[in-house]
Scaffold this active site. Structure first.
Site, short mmCIF file in Angstrom:
data_model
loop_
_atom_site.label_atom_id
_atom_site.label_comp_id
_atom_site.label_asym_id
_atom_site.label_seq_id
_atom_site.Cartn_x
_atom_site.Cartn_y
_atom_site.Cartn_z
CE LYS A 18 -3.88 -3.11 1.93
NZ LYS A 18 -4.30 -3.36 2.58
CG HIS A 102 -7.45 -3.75 -3.08
ND1 HIS A 102 -7.61 -3.03 -1.36
CD2 HIS A 102 -6.35 -4.21 -2.34
CE1 HIS A 102 -7.13 -3.66 -0.59
NE2 HIS A 102 -6.46 -4.21 -0.60
CD GLU A 104 -7.07 -0.89 1.26
OE1 GLU A 104 -5.63 -0.96 0.73
OE2 GLU A 104 -6.95 -1.27 2.68
CD GLU A 174 -7.68 -8.18 -0.43
OE1 GLU A 174 -6.66 -8.40 0.75
OE2 GLU A 174 -7.39 -7.41 -0.84
N GLY A 180 -7.51 -6.42 7.08
CA GLY A 180 -7.06 -4.79 7.96
C GLY A 180 -7.40 -4.87 9.13
CB SER A 220 -6.98 -10.77 8.68
OG SER A 220 -7.14 -9.02 8.20
#
Length: 270
Positions: A18, A102, A104, A174, A180, A220
């Site tokens: 990241k 992704h 994010e 994911e 996270g 994670s």
């Protein structure tokens, strides 16, 4: 669906840094891991980092099997797109893979299924290998496990991708709630999601091609939970965030991918 034993798919461990690390940290990390990762015919390894580090990473891994991975890419090769990164330029500096879609990027930068598809086709057009992130809630498909469902984000991302091109694509699942959070999906949850993704690939292409495409799990991931996750029939590796910032943990994950059934070596003594 025709089943190909997973040993025919080379395991893949990808670190996603990241916007963590500074240049000195990157150089130090690579010094610690370059000579420790196995040949890419045994386990493939990749590190995704900020664009400003990528050229130096290509230089510093020239004698290493590690692949340099971009974290994002634009869908045009050139033009007036201030702040974006050209797929042509990424290929030119020696990047090999690129993360696309992704969670994010979707959450904070309004990325959509449409822009993900544009980026996937741009990457392939320029000889980059996309690692497509899927964060879709697979629980919505649970009741259709035997009905050959199509995972929407996978189908949308691969629109227009040819049979020849799909062989250069990796899919990473994911779940948003795991990223996270410190709480990974169970091995069974991860396997069911990976199987649904593979069913979708079979529907879009063929059962044989579906068995050739690698499917990763992310969210994670740690050395403690990776062994059971990577032992699953449809999971070919991991996309790792926080744990992969530590070179010792990264090497542990690579060793687990080599053979999830063999105890991990002690990285404290590496």
């Amino acid at each position: 669906m025709v089943r190909i034993h997973k040993e025919h798919r080379v395991p893949f461990v990808v670190a996603n840094w990241k916007i963590n690390k500074l240049q000195a940290d990157v150089a130090d990390f690579l010094k610690q891991v370059n000579s420790e990762v196995p040949d890419q015919k045994i386990v493939e390894t990749g590190i995704a980092a900020q664009d400003l580090f990528l050229a130096n990473m290509v230089r510093d891994t020239v004698d290493s099997p590690i692949h340099v991975v971009a974290e994002n890419v634009h869908w045009e090769d050139s033009g007036a797109y201030t702040g974006e990164t050209s797929p042509k330029a990424l290929k030119d500096i020696g990047a090999e893979y690129v993360l696309i879609g992704h969670f994010e990027r979707r959450k904070f930068f309004n990325e959509t299924d449409s822009t993900v598809n544009l980026k996937v086709t741009a990457a392939l057009r320029n000889g980059l290998r996309p690692i497509i992130d899927v964060d879709e809630d697979m629980r919505t498909y649970a009741q259709f496990m035997d009905a050959d469902p199509s995972v929407a984000q996978v189908a949308a991302a691969l629109a227009g991708v040819s049979v020849d091109q799909i062989r250069n694509v990796t899919i990473a699942y994911e779940p948003t709630w795991a990223i996270g959070s410190g709480e990974a999906a169970t091995a069974d949850q991860a396997q069911k999601a990976a199987h649904l993704i593979r069913q979708t690939l079979a529907k879009l292409y063929s059962p044989v091609i579906a068995e050739q495409v690698r499917v990763l799990y992310g969210g994670s991931v740690t050395p403690e939970n990776a062994r059971e996750i990577m032992s699953q029939a449809d999971i070919d590796g991991v996309l790792v965030g926080t744990a992969a910032l530590d070179p010792k943990k990264f090497l542990q994950l690579v060793e687990i991918a080599r053979d999830p059934n063999v105890p991990t070596f002690d990285t404290e003594n590496v």
